[in-house]
Design a protein around this motif. Structure first.
Motif, PDB file in Angstrom:
ATOM      1  N   GLY A  81      -4.136  -0.204 -15.690  1.00 18.65           N
ATOM      2  CA  GLY A  81      -3.970   1.084 -16.358  1.00 18.65           C
ATOM      3  C   GLY A  81      -3.358   2.157 -15.478  1.00 18.65           C
ATOM      4  N   ILE A  82      -2.606   1.727 -14.460  1.00 16.25           N
ATOM      5  CA  ILE A  82      -1.980   2.686 -13.534  1.00 16.25           C
ATOM      6  C   ILE A  82      -0.504   2.848 -13.891  1.00 16.25           C
ATOM      7  CG2 ILE A  82      -1.458   3.207 -11.127  1.00 16.25           C
ATOM      8  CD1 ILE A  82      -3.777   1.352 -10.328  1.00 16.25           C
ATOM      9  N   LYS A  83      -0.113   4.075 -14.233  1.00 20.02           N
ATOM     10  CA  LYS A  83       1.288   4.339 -14.576  1.00 20.02           C
ATOM     11  C   LYS A  83       2.023   5.078 -13.457  1.00 20.02           C
ATOM     12  CE  LYS A  83       0.421   4.467 -19.539  1.00 20.02           C
ATOM     13  NZ  LYS A  83       0.063   5.331 -20.667  1.00 20.02           N
ATOM     14  N   ARG A  84       1.294   5.914 -12.715  1.00 17.20           N
ATOM     15  CA  ARG A  84       1.904   6.682 -11.616  1.00 17.20           C
ATOM     16  C   ARG A  84       1.113   6.421 -10.323  1.00 17.20           C
ATOM     17  NH1 ARG A  84       5.343  10.435 -11.873  1.00 17.20           N
ATOM     18  NH2 ARG A  84       4.348  11.738 -10.287  1.00 17.20           N
ATOM     19  N   PRO A  85       1.370   5.280  -9.680  1.00 22.50           N
ATOM     20  CA  PRO A  85       0.550   4.921  -8.517  1.00 22.50           C
ATOM     21  C   PRO A  85       0.933   5.665  -7.242  1.00 22.50           C
ATOM     22  CG  PRO A  85       2.189   3.217  -8.932  1.00 22.50           C
ATOM     23  CD  PRO A  85       2.331   4.219 -10.048  1.00 22.50           C
ATOM     24  N   LEU A  86      -0.081   5.982  -6.443  1.00 20.04           N
ATOM     25  CA  LEU A  86       0.132   6.413  -5.070  1.00 20.04           C
ATOM     26  C   LEU A  86      -0.084   5.180  -4.200  1.00 20.04           C
ATOM     27  CD1 LEU A  86       0.581   8.827  -3.060  1.00 20.04           C
ATOM     28  CD2 LEU A  86      -1.925   8.840  -2.793  1.00 20.04           C
ATOM     29  N   ILE A  87       0.948   4.792  -3.449  1.00 17.67           N
ATOM     30  CA  ILE A  87       0.814   3.650  -2.540  1.00 17.67           C
ATOM     31  C   ILE A  87       0.279   4.167  -1.214  1.00 17.67           C
ATOM     32  CG2 ILE A  87       1.996   1.745  -1.384  1.00 17.67           C
ATOM     33  CD1 ILE A  87       4.198   1.941  -3.523  1.00 17.67           C
ATOM     34  N   VAL A  88      -0.924   3.744  -0.866  1.00 16.06           N
ATOM     35  CA  VAL A  88      -1.548   4.157   0.391  1.00 16.06           C
ATOM     36  C   VAL A  88      -1.413   3.014   1.385  1.00 16.06           C
ATOM     37  CG1 VAL A  88      -3.696   4.852   1.523  1.00 16.06           C
ATOM     38  CG2 VAL A  88      -3.178   5.683  -0.790  1.00 16.06           C
ATOM     39  N   THR A  89      -0.779   3.296   2.546  1.00 15.78           N
ATOM     40  CA  THR A  89      -0.545   2.241   3.517  1.00 15.78           C
ATOM     41  C   THR A  89      -0.696   2.753   4.946  1.00 15.78           C
ATOM     42  OG1 THR A  89       0.935   0.406   4.061  1.00 15.78           O
ATOM     43  CG2 THR A  89       1.970   2.545   3.722  1.00 15.78           C
ATOM     44  N   ASP A  90      -0.608   1.823   5.900  1.00 15.99           N
ATOM     45  CA  ASP A  90      -0.724   2.150   7.322  1.00 15.99           C
ATOM     46  C   ASP A  90       0.563   2.792   7.823  1.00 15.99           C
ATOM     47  OD1 ASP A  90      -3.229   0.272   7.950  1.00 15.99           O
ATOM     48  OD2 ASP A  90      -1.782  -0.958   6.889  1.00 15.99           O
ATOM     49  N   GLU A  91       0.425   3.626   8.851  1.00 12.82           N
ATOM     50  CA  GLU A  91       1.592   4.237   9.495  1.00 12.82           C
ATOM     51  C   GLU A  91       2.635   3.186   9.881  1.00 12.82           C
ATOM     52  OE1 GLU A  91       0.333   8.298  11.892  1.00 12.82           O
ATOM     53  OE2 GLU A  91       0.160   6.370  12.908  1.00 12.82           O
ATOM     54  N   GLY A  92       2.164   2.071  10.427  1.00  9.51           N
ATOM     55  CA  GLY A  92       3.075   1.045  10.927  1.00  9.51           C
ATOM     56  C   GLY A  92       3.826   0.274   9.858  1.00  9.51           C
ATOM     57  N   LEU A  93       3.378   0.382   8.615  1.00  3.70           N
ATOM     58  CA  LEU A  93       4.022  -0.381   7.532  1.00  3.70           C
ATOM     59  C   LEU A  93       4.980   0.449   6.686  1.00  3.70           C
ATOM     60  CD1 LEU A  93       1.194  -2.648   6.009  1.00  3.70           C
ATOM     61  CD2 LEU A  93       3.140  -3.361   7.381  1.00  3.70           C
ATOM     62  N   VAL A  94       4.974   1.775   6.892  1.00  3.42           N
ATOM     63  CA  VAL A  94       5.708   2.677   5.987  1.00  3.42           C
ATOM     64  C   VAL A  94       7.157   2.256   5.772  1.00  3.42           C
ATOM     65  CG1 VAL A  94       6.560   5.025   5.675  1.00  3.42           C
ATOM     66  CG2 VAL A  94       4.233   4.655   6.420  1.00  3.42           C
ATOM     67  N   LYS A  95       7.829   1.889   6.846  1.00  3.07           N
ATOM     68  CA  LYS A  95       9.256   1.558   6.733  1.00  3.07           C
ATOM     69  C   LYS A  95       9.505   0.060   6.662  1.00  3.07           C
ATOM     70  CE  LYS A  95      11.433   5.700   8.588  1.00  3.07           C
ATOM     71  NZ  LYS A  95      10.301   6.610   8.491  1.00  3.07           N
ATOM     72  N   SER A  96       8.453  -0.729   6.461  1.00  2.00           N
ATOM     73  CA  SER A  96       8.618  -2.179   6.413  1.00  2.00           C
ATOM     74  C   SER A  96       9.271  -2.595   5.101  1.00  2.00           C
ATOM     75  CB  SER A  96       7.260  -2.875   6.551  1.00  2.00           C
ATOM     76  OG  SER A  96       6.458  -2.606   5.417  1.00  2.00           O
ATOM     77  N   PRO A  97      10.025  -3.690   5.124  1.00  2.00           N
ATOM     78  CA  PRO A  97      10.667  -4.173   3.885  1.00  2.00           C
ATOM     79  C   PRO A  97       9.668  -4.428   2.760  1.00  2.00           C
ATOM     80  CG  PRO A  97      11.589  -5.297   5.796  1.00  2.00           C
ATOM     81  CD  PRO A  97      10.429  -4.484   6.292  1.00  2.00           C
ATOM     82  N   MET A  98       8.467  -4.922   3.090  1.00  2.00           N
ATOM     83  CA  MET A  98       7.516  -5.254   2.006  1.00  2.00           C
ATOM     84  C   MET A  98       7.054  -3.991   1.273  1.00  2.00           C
ATOM     85  SD  MET A  98       3.868  -6.270   3.857  1.00  2.00           S
ATOM     86  CE  MET A  98       4.440  -7.207   5.262  1.00  2.00           C
ATOM     87  N   ILE A  99       6.886  -2.899   1.994  1.00  2.00           N
ATOM     88  CA  ILE A  99       6.479  -1.641   1.361  1.00  2.00           C
ATOM     89  C   ILE A  99       7.640  -1.047   0.573  1.00  2.00           C
ATOM     90  CG2 ILE A  99       5.813   0.754   1.810  1.00  2.00           C
ATOM     91  CD1 ILE A  99       3.448  -1.051   2.013  1.00  2.00           C
ATOM     92  N   GLU A 100       8.828  -1.120   1.154  1.00  2.00           N
ATOM     93  CA  GLU A 100      10.004  -0.589   0.447  1.00  2.00           C
ATOM     94  C   GLU A 100      10.238  -1.339  -0.862  1.00  2.00           C
ATOM     95  OE1 GLU A 100      13.093  -0.795   3.372  1.00  2.00           O
ATOM     96  OE2 GLU A 100      12.459   1.067   4.371  1.00  2.00           O
ATOM     97  N   ARG A 101      10.047  -2.658  -0.828  1.00  2.00           N
ATOM     98  CA  ARG A 101      10.210  -3.461  -2.060  1.00  2.00           C
ATOM     99  C   ARG A 101       9.135  -3.100  -3.087  1.00  2.00           C
ATOM    100  NH1 ARG A 101      11.842  -7.701   1.563  1.00  2.00           N
ATOM    101  NH2 ARG A 101       9.694  -8.425   1.738  1.00  2.00           N
TER     102      ARG A 101
END
Length: 391
Positions: free
Chosen positions: A33-53
């Motif tokens: 039931g999430i339409k507008r998600p906030l993705i919460v992640t680690d500092e080290g993952l912010v620019k990782s391909p998996m997060i960008e995808r």
């Protein structure tokens, strides 16, 4: 191989396990039931391909990457500001245990009127929360350790008091979990080892905790068996998808089992992490044999069972203990806390806070602040034999 590692489970929550299943993230958000998600992640993952995808796959998603190791109240508050500013309606907690804990806390606090510390895991404090103010969470772990993806709590550091607090509510459990072993492939060997032993300690302490909970005991035993078999493989070859998948499952099993309780390892590790900012899994891995030695007589029967399930060459406590020391050596875990920068300057404070930690009540032998301080000092000095006099 990948098909045999694929499954949909509904225990203790909905889990989609299998390599490549991150492709179903948008579907998971829809189901939750999430339409507008906030993705919460680690500092080290912010620019990782998996997060960008992931961000690209979710329409109207916003990324919050302000979480560091040992998540603190300031991380949660910053995440809450981002959540409210973006008008979000749910959280995708994506990363290691810190990101999962922080993401769950943001979703929990998104609709609460009281401060975070009012919901500490004390008595029935969780009933203070407004359940309608708890946003849904989809959890995506990228390490196989804490098992926070199947937990009903978050461990958050109170920066003012230097104490780690457990924030609990039954509805903090993520709605859907994606266990995709491919996301853990890039994890360094040292992190794989430390998080893997964290999962092992969860299973071990849960199995040894007093109380009647055969369901947790069964899960804990199988978790230990999987870790015994697959953690060395995951460390030897980080691209071993079968080993990575089994370790992700075992991490979820550890957190499922420890609803029965934890023990002295976690009780000491929490204040050590608070004061010295150490890696939680590595801290547990170092402290483990010192607490085992203290608990020896109370866990002899349990150690016999574990040694048989792991099919160790020597049975009983001695055989199990020897294997733990050997495993730590082979995985490059230091023998003493001093080796990771921990000193005894505030040992009395560590002992006192360890005695107040909720994990202490699950120790198979009742422990007080003096005994926990003694165990801590022995772990700093690397002297297991010194623990015997703490009993």
């Amino acid at each position: 191989m990948s098909n045999t590692l694929r499954g949909n489970w509904n225990y203790p929550t909905t889990i989609w396990a299998g390599p490549g299943r991150i492709a179903e993230l948008a579907e998971a958000c829809f189901r939750a039931g999430i339409k507008r998600p906030l993705i919460v992640t680690d500092e080290g993952l912010v620019k990782s391909p998996m997060i960008e995808r992931a961000a690209a796959a979710l329409k109207d998603a916003v990324l919050f990457g302000g979480v560091r190791g040992n998540p603190a109240s300031s991380h949660v508050e910053a995440g809450l500001r981002a959540y409210r500013a973006g008008g979000h309606d749910g959280v995708v907690a994506f990363g290691g245990g810190s990101a999962l804990d922080a993401g769950k806390a943001v979703a929990f606090m998104s609709g609460q009127a009281r401060p975070l510390w009012d919901f500490e895991d004390v008595g029935d404090w969780w009933t203070r929360a407004d359940p309608t103010g708890i946003a849904p969470v989809v959890a995506v772990p990228t390490t196989a350790g804490t098992g926070s993806e199947v937990g009903r709590a978050s461990v958050i550091l109170n920066e003012e008091t230097h104490q780690k607090k457990i924030i609990f509510h039954p509805q903090m459990m993520p709605r859907i979990v994606i266990l995709d072993a491919e996301l853990t492939v890039g994890l360094p060997r040292a992190v794989t080892a430390a998080t893997g032993i964290d999962a092992f300690v969860h299973c071990f302490e849960a199995f040894c905790a007093p109380g009647f909970h055969p369901l947790a005991d069964g899960v804990a035993l199988e978790g230990m068996r999987l870790i015994h078999h697959y953690l060395p493989r995951a460390c030897a070859d980080g691209k071993d998808i079968e080993a990575r998948a089994q370790m992700l499952a075992a991490a979820s099993m550890g957190a499922t089992a420890f609803q029965k309780g934890l023990g002295g390892v976690h009780a000491i590790a929490h204040p050590v992490g608070s004061w010295f900012n150490t890696h939680h899994g590595l801290t547990n891995a170092i402290i483990l044999p010192y607490v085992m030695t203290f608990n020896r007589h109370a866990i002899a029967e349990k150690a016999e069972i574990i040694s048989r399930v792991l099919n160790l060459p020597e049975r009983g406590f001695d055989g199990f203990f020897a294997w733990v020391l050997q495993m730590r050596r082979e995985l490059g875990v230091p023998h003493s806390l001093a080796e990771i920068g921990v000193g005894t300057g505030n040992a009395a404070v560590i002992g006192s806070e360890a005695s107040l930690d909720p994990s202490a009540s699950g120790n198979p032998v009742p422990v007080n602040a003096t005994q926990l301080e003694h165990i801590f000092r022995a772990a700093v000095d690397g002297r297991i034999e010194a623990v015997v006099s703490a009993r």
